[in-house]
Write a protein that holds these residues in place. Sequence first.
Motif, short mmCIF file in Angstrom:
data_model
loop_
_atom_site.label_atom_id
_atom_site.label_comp_id
_atom_site.label_asym_id
_atom_site.label_seq_id
_atom_site.Cartn_x
_atom_site.Cartn_y
_atom_site.Cartn_z
N ILE A 46 -5.87 -1.66 -1.50
CA ILE A 46 -6.50 -0.57 -0.76
C ILE A 46 -7.68 -1.09 0.05
O ILE A 46 -7.86 -0.73 1.23
CB ILE A 46 -6.92 0.56 -1.72
CG1 ILE A 46 -5.67 1.27 -2.25
CG2 ILE A 46 -7.85 1.56 -1.03
CD1 ILE A 46 -5.94 2.24 -3.39
N ARG A 58 0.83 -1.21 0.00
CA ARG A 58 0.00 0.00 0.00
C ARG A 58 0.86 1.26 0.00
O ARG A 58 0.56 2.23 -0.68
CB ARG A 58 -0.92 -0.03 1.22
CG ARG A 58 -1.71 1.23 1.49
CD ARG A 58 -2.89 1.35 0.56
NE ARG A 58 -3.59 2.59 0.72
CZ ARG A 58 -4.72 2.74 1.39
NH1 ARG A 58 -5.28 1.71 1.97
NH2 ARG A 58 -5.30 3.91 1.47
N GLU A 115 -7.36 -0.55 4.08
CA GLU A 115 -8.08 0.63 4.56
C GLU A 115 -8.82 0.40 5.88
O GLU A 115 -8.81 1.29 6.74
CB GLU A 115 -9.04 1.14 3.49
CG GLU A 115 -9.62 2.50 3.79
CD GLU A 115 -8.58 3.60 3.93
OE1 GLU A 115 -8.85 4.57 4.66
OE2 GLU A 115 -7.49 3.50 3.33
#
Length: 80
Positions: A42, A23, A46
């Motif tokens: 992602i 990431r 996240e």
Amino acid sequence: MQIFLNNFLQLLLLAVTALVFARVILSWIDPRGSNQVSAFIIAMTEPMLAPIRRVLPSTGMIDFSPTVLLIVLFMLMRFI
């Protein structure tokens, strides 16, 4: 059974660490997640980074949440 669980947790933490490093690298190359691999990374990172980002003070363009998460992951790997 204990050894299996220990190895499984080590592998899981290693996989999450690799995703966080990916990431960070992708944030320089493809920050919007315009291809499937970027979108997957992602989507996986996240949920772990967003709560840390909410707690940390705003630092402008630099996001320290991956650093904090990596420190926590390394500490967990050390204790397991």
